[in-house]
Write a protein that holds these residues in place. Structure first.
Motif, short mmCIF file in Angstrom:
data_model
loop_
_atom_site.label_atom_id
_atom_site.label_comp_id
_atom_site.label_asym_id
_atom_site.label_seq_id
_atom_site.Cartn_x
_atom_site.Cartn_y
_atom_site.Cartn_z
N LYS A 259 -16.28 4.63 21.75
CA LYS A 259 -15.19 5.04 20.86
C LYS A 259 -15.70 5.17 19.42
CE LYS A 259 -10.55 3.69 19.35
NZ LYS A 259 -9.47 2.68 19.49
N GLN A 260 -16.54 4.20 18.99
CA GLN A 260 -17.13 4.28 17.66
C GLN A 260 -17.95 5.55 17.49
OE1 GLN A 260 -19.48 0.78 16.93
NE2 GLN A 260 -17.82 -0.28 15.87
N GLU A 261 -18.74 5.84 18.50
CA GLU A 261 -19.58 7.04 18.42
C GLU A 261 -18.72 8.30 18.31
OE1 GLU A 261 -23.02 9.44 20.99
OE2 GLU A 261 -22.20 7.54 21.72
N ASN A 262 -17.65 8.37 19.09
CA ASN A 262 -16.79 9.55 19.05
C ASN A 262 -16.15 9.72 17.68
OD1 ASN A 262 -17.41 9.99 21.73
ND2 ASN A 262 -15.56 8.98 22.51
N VAL A 263 -15.69 8.61 17.10
CA VAL A 263 -15.05 8.68 15.78
C VAL A 263 -16.06 9.10 14.71
CG1 VAL A 263 -13.88 7.33 13.98
CG2 VAL A 263 -13.29 6.99 16.39
N LEU A 264 -17.27 8.54 14.77
CA LEU A 264 -18.30 8.89 13.79
C LEU A 264 -18.68 10.37 13.91
CD1 LEU A 264 -20.63 5.75 13.94
CD2 LEU A 264 -19.26 6.51 12.00
N LEU B 97 -22.25 6.96 3.74
CA LEU B 97 -22.11 5.53 4.00
C LEU B 97 -20.63 5.13 4.02
CD1 LEU B 97 -25.03 4.11 1.83
CD2 LEU B 97 -24.90 4.15 4.33
N ASP B 98 -19.84 5.72 3.15
CA ASP B 98 -18.41 5.40 3.12
C ASP B 98 -17.74 5.78 4.44
OD1 ASP B 98 -18.71 4.48 0.56
OD2 ASP B 98 -17.99 6.32 -0.40
N LYS B 99 -18.09 6.95 4.97
CA LYS B 99 -17.53 7.37 6.25
C LYS B 99 -17.93 6.40 7.37
CE LYS B 99 -17.55 12.34 5.21
NZ LYS B 99 -18.11 13.66 5.61
N LEU B 100 -19.17 5.99 7.33
CA LEU B 100 -19.66 5.07 8.36
C LEU B 100 -18.95 3.73 8.30
CD1 LEU B 100 -21.67 4.09 10.53
CD2 LEU B 100 -23.30 3.64 8.70
N VAL B 101 -18.87 3.16 7.10
CA VAL B 101 -18.30 1.81 6.96
C VAL B 101 -16.82 1.81 7.29
CG1 VAL B 101 -17.92 -0.10 5.38
CG2 VAL B 101 -20.06 1.17 5.29
N GLU B 102 -16.11 2.90 7.01
CA GLU B 102 -14.69 2.96 7.36
C GLU B 102 -14.47 2.77 8.86
OE1 GLU B 102 -13.23 6.65 5.94
OE2 GLU B 102 -13.32 6.09 3.82
#
Length: 327
Positions: free
Chosen positions: A82-87, A134-139
């Protein structure tokens, strides 16, 4: 003459009575010995049955533990997916221009960012474009409990003379860049620093040979590896196999005892019924445990096969000759 015949008949009757009495006593002794053996074997069988039932109860409890572990691992893999899909959805532009790569391997998610969007050449100061990524990732990962490991990597180009006072080698530059990213994640997004790790790998973990400008660009990167927080380790799988083997042996001995008992004490029909009942229960229990263990390990085994295939295809697992050439 008649008196002689009477005397012989009386003597014969007397001797016959003596023989019958002797045979009766022998048979009585044999019967008593058989009865004693039967009682001893019945007691042993009952003890074995009790121990086997106890082991089966323990087996069920341990099986429940492994079932829960398998379910937890399945949920973790689903969360990683799920994390991968969102990223991927949030970083479509960066993925399209190949400045960011996302990879999932062995339940770990890795986000690989080329240094051209994160740092200027020879610098450890994060660029605005890098901050946006980085902001996109940390969110996406802020609310998880994953360990965030930041890795700095360089190509094999030596540090220029004017930068050697600040970064004597690529070791210092890669470590400084990793530290800068970790510090940004902590201070800007208030991530618990205990979740953060910072590592510098210099030029010694390339994803491609350093033989072209394009490959050198790929090797100059920052990787953010997300791995599950450590948990208390469960009992190793070989313990379960060892216990299962012990239960099998104990059960076989118990069943053999139940079958042998009725042969000695044939008049005890309840023992024969117990043998069949416990034997059937034991067989069904082993069959159920085998199916549950197979089911519990199935999803993990399938995931491991997929990860092994990915790992073989990964550039980091290129032949040693390529790695030596890159260095």
């Amino acid at each position: 003459m008649k008196h002689s015949w009477y005397f012989l008949l009386a003597a014969g009757a007397f001797l016959t009575g003596c023989v019958s009495t002797s045979t009766f006593e022998e048979k009585s002794a044999e019967l008593a010995a058989c009865e004693s053996r039967a009682k001893n074997e019945l007691a042993a069988c009952n003890a074995a049955r009790s121990e086997t039932e106890t082991r089966l109860t323990a087996a069920n409890q341990e099986l429940d533990v492994y079932r829960k572990i398998a379910e937890a691992n399945k949920q973790k893999l689903e969360a990683v997916q799920k994390q991968e899909n969102v990223l991927r959805e949030r970083m479509q532009q960066e993925l399209a221009d190949k400045s960011v790569e996302i990879e999932q391997l062995r339940g770990q998610l890795t986000v690989r960012m080329l240094d051209k969007i994160v740092f200027r050449s020879g610098s450890a100061n994060i660029l605005p474009e890098g901050m946006a990524v980085l902001d996109k990732l940390v969110e996406v990962i802020a609310d998880s409990s994953d360990i965030i490991r930041v890795e700095g990597h360089t190509d094999d180009t030596p540090i220029s003379d004017k930068l050697k006072t600040k970064y004597p080698s690529n070791w210092e530059l890669s470590a400084a860049r990793a530290s800068a990213v970790a510090r940004y994640i902590e201070t800007r997004h208030h991530i618990n620093p205990k979740r953060l790790e910072s590592l510098g790998f210099s030029e010694y973990h390339p994803v491609a040979p350093n033989d072209t400008p394009e490959n050198k660009l790929r090797n100059r990167r920052v990787e953010i590896v997300l791995r599950p927080a450590p948990e208390a380790e469960a009992a190793p799988a070989f313990h379960a196999a060892r216990h299962l083997r012990a239960w099998w042996i104990a059960g076989c001995l118990a069943i053999a005892g139940f079958v042998a008992g009725p042969a000695v004490a044939a008049d005890d029909t309840s023992l024969d019924d117990s043998a069949r009942k416990v034997g059937n229960n034991f067989g069904e229990m082993l069959k159920g445990m085998g199916q549950e263990l197979k089911k519990a390990g199935g999803s993990l085994s399938e995931s491991g096969k997929k990860d092994d295939k990915k790992e073989k295809q990964s550039p980091e697992n290129a032949p040693d000759k390529d790695k030596d050439d890159a260095r």
